[in-house]
Motif scaffolding. Structure first.
Motif, short mmCIF file in Angstrom:
data_model
loop_
_atom_site.label_atom_id
_atom_site.label_comp_id
_atom_site.label_asym_id
_atom_site.label_seq_id
_atom_site.Cartn_x
_atom_site.Cartn_y
_atom_site.Cartn_z
N LEU A 2 6.46 22.48 33.77
CA LEU A 2 5.80 21.41 34.54
C LEU A 2 4.29 21.59 34.51
O LEU A 2 3.78 22.71 34.64
CB LEU A 2 6.28 21.41 35.99
CG LEU A 2 7.72 20.96 36.15
CD1 LEU A 2 8.59 22.09 36.63
CD2 LEU A 2 7.81 19.78 37.10
N ASP A 3 3.60 20.45 34.41
CA ASP A 3 2.16 20.51 34.24
C ASP A 3 1.41 19.83 35.36
O ASP A 3 1.94 19.01 36.10
CB ASP A 3 1.75 19.78 32.95
CG ASP A 3 1.88 18.26 33.07
OD1 ASP A 3 2.96 17.79 33.44
OD2 ASP A 3 0.88 17.55 32.83
N TYR A 4 0.14 20.17 35.44
CA TYR A 4 -0.85 19.30 36.08
C TYR A 4 -1.91 19.06 35.01
O TYR A 4 -2.54 20.03 34.54
CB TYR A 4 -1.46 19.92 37.33
CG TYR A 4 -2.65 19.10 37.81
CD1 TYR A 4 -2.47 17.78 38.20
CD2 TYR A 4 -3.94 19.62 37.76
CE1 TYR A 4 -3.55 17.00 38.56
CE2 TYR A 4 -5.03 18.84 38.14
CZ TYR A 4 -4.82 17.53 38.53
OH TYR A 4 -5.89 16.75 38.87
N ASP A 5 -2.08 17.80 34.61
CA ASP A 5 -3.05 17.45 33.57
C ASP A 5 -2.83 18.31 32.32
O ASP A 5 -3.79 18.80 31.72
CB ASP A 5 -4.47 17.62 34.13
CG ASP A 5 -5.47 16.75 33.39
OD1 ASP A 5 -5.06 15.95 32.54
OD2 ASP A 5 -6.68 16.89 33.67
N GLN A 6 -1.56 18.46 31.95
CA GLN A 6 -1.11 19.19 30.75
C GLN A 6 -1.24 20.71 30.85
O GLN A 6 -0.86 21.42 29.92
CB GLN A 6 -1.82 18.68 29.47
CG GLN A 6 -1.59 17.20 29.19
CD GLN A 6 -0.11 16.84 29.06
OE1 GLN A 6 0.70 17.64 28.60
NE2 GLN A 6 0.25 15.64 29.51
N ARG A 7 -1.73 21.22 31.96
CA ARG A 7 -1.90 22.67 32.07
C ARG A 7 -0.79 23.29 32.91
O ARG A 7 -0.06 22.60 33.59
CB ARG A 7 -3.24 22.98 32.69
CG ARG A 7 -4.40 22.47 31.85
CD ARG A 7 -5.68 23.21 32.20
NE ARG A 7 -6.75 22.83 31.29
CZ ARG A 7 -7.66 21.89 31.56
NH1 ARG A 7 -7.65 21.25 32.71
NH2 ARG A 7 -8.59 21.59 30.68
N TYR A 8 -0.69 24.60 32.88
CA TYR A 8 0.23 25.44 33.67
C TYR A 8 1.67 25.43 33.15
O TYR A 8 2.54 26.03 33.75
CB TYR A 8 0.25 25.04 35.16
CG TYR A 8 -1.09 25.02 35.83
CD1 TYR A 8 -1.68 26.20 36.29
CD2 TYR A 8 -1.79 23.83 36.00
CE1 TYR A 8 -2.92 26.19 36.91
CE2 TYR A 8 -3.03 23.80 36.60
CZ TYR A 8 -3.59 24.98 37.07
OH TYR A 8 -4.82 24.95 37.68
N ARG A 9 1.95 24.74 32.04
CA ARG A 9 3.34 24.68 31.57
C ARG A 9 3.87 26.06 31.22
O ARG A 9 5.07 26.30 31.25
CB ARG A 9 3.46 23.77 30.34
CG ARG A 9 3.16 22.29 30.61
CD ARG A 9 3.64 21.45 29.44
NE ARG A 9 3.06 20.12 29.40
CZ ARG A 9 3.57 19.04 30.01
NH1 ARG A 9 4.65 19.14 30.73
NH2 ARG A 9 2.99 17.86 29.89
N ASN A 10 2.98 26.97 30.83
CA ASN A 10 3.40 28.31 30.39
C ASN A 10 3.51 29.31 31.53
O ASN A 10 3.86 30.47 31.29
CB ASN A 10 2.42 28.84 29.34
CG ASN A 10 1.00 28.96 29.88
OD1 ASN A 10 0.58 28.11 30.67
ND2 ASN A 10 0.27 29.98 29.47
N LEU A 11 3.22 28.90 32.75
CA LEU A 11 3.44 29.79 33.89
C LEU A 11 4.95 30.08 33.95
O LEU A 11 5.74 29.14 33.92
CB LEU A 11 3.00 29.04 35.15
CG LEU A 11 2.74 29.82 36.44
CD1 LEU A 11 1.51 30.69 36.31
CD2 LEU A 11 2.56 28.82 37.59
N PRO A 12 5.37 31.35 34.02
CA PRO A 12 6.81 31.61 33.88
C PRO A 12 7.65 31.34 35.13
O PRO A 12 8.86 31.56 35.12
CB PRO A 12 6.85 33.09 33.47
CG PRO A 12 5.57 33.67 33.92
CD PRO A 12 4.55 32.56 33.95
N TYR A 13 7.03 30.88 36.21
CA TYR A 13 7.78 30.57 37.44
C TYR A 13 7.32 29.21 37.96
O TYR A 13 6.37 28.62 37.43
CB TYR A 13 7.55 31.66 38.50
CG TYR A 13 6.11 31.98 38.76
CD1 TYR A 13 5.36 31.21 39.64
CD2 TYR A 13 5.46 33.05 38.12
CE1 TYR A 13 4.02 31.48 39.88
CE2 TYR A 13 4.13 33.33 38.35
CZ TYR A 13 3.42 32.54 39.23
OH TYR A 13 2.09 32.80 39.46
N ILE A 14 7.99 28.73 39.02
CA ILE A 14 7.60 27.44 39.62
C ILE A 14 6.76 27.72 40.85
O ILE A 14 7.19 28.43 41.76
CB ILE A 14 8.84 26.63 40.08
CG1 ILE A 14 9.86 26.46 38.96
CG2 ILE A 14 8.42 25.30 40.70
CD1 ILE A 14 9.52 25.43 37.94
#
Ligand code: PRP
Ligand code: 7HP
Length: 180
Positions: free
Chosen positions: A159-171
């Protein structure tokens, strides 16, 4: 500064996600043991969940992807769903499992369910990693849910905000000051 500094709170840790996907996989394995479903991932948000979920399902299956977009760069759904990439294969007569990262207003999934129903599959079920029921405006529910979460903007694990953070391994819940 690390992207992790932008997270106010962890809602589902890596261990939580792993354990829950194992449970969902066991249920789907049982429910589809005599079938050969097609998992249709809704990109981009589903990319990590889809990869982990299909490996947790011990069934013969195929996979396909659609790319849709409804959020633009903001945190509120624009309402209009745009198909950027359609299905690559015919789903007529198939048992379809739509794989989503999050069910929020329901705009995307109610549109996709109608869109796919018109192609006459044998069945359609929805699996979503996250469900935000407080935000629902469209009449659609998921058949398999990873986590039911409160109304906060979350990022990570696809999940992203403005295409970022998708690679964070947790929610995690994004600090409001990051998007306000
Ligand atoms: C997100 C998410 C769902 C949709 C859910 O997609 O992946 O598809 O929003 O929201 P809704 O229930 O309010 O329709 P987004 O348009 O942000 O694209 P992405 O998958 O590329 O992040
Ligand atoms: C879409 C979306 N993308 C990221 N975080 C959320 O909380 C979201 N809701 N709907």
């Amino acid at each position: 500064m690390s992207m992790r500094d932008d997270i106010a709170k962890v809602l589902a840790s890596e261990d939580d996600i792993r354990a829950r996907i194992k449970e969902l996989g066991a249920r789907i394995t049982e429910d589809y043991k005599d079938k050969e479903p097609v998992f249709v991932g809704v990109l981009k948000g589903c990319f990590l969940f889809m990869a982990d979920l299909v490996r947790a399902c011990d069934v013969r299956c195929t996979v396909d992807f659609m790319v849709v977009s409804s959020y633009g760069a903001g945190t509120i759904s624009s309402g209009a769903v745009e198909i950027v990439k359609d299905l690559s294969h015919d789903i007529a007569g198939r048992d379809v499992i739509i794989v989503e990262d999050i069910l929020d207003s329901g705009n995307t999934l109610s549109y996709l369910k109608r869109y796919m129903n018109a192609r006459e599959p044998a069945s359609i079920r929805i699996v979503t990693l996250l469900d935000k029921p407080d935000r629902r405006t469209a009449d659609v529910e998921a058949d398999y849910i990873g986590f039911t979460i409160p109304d906060a903007f979350v990022v990570g694990y696809g999940l992203d905000y403005d295409q970022r953070y998708r690679n964070l391994p947790y929610i995690g819940v994004l600090k409001p000051e990051v998007y306000s």
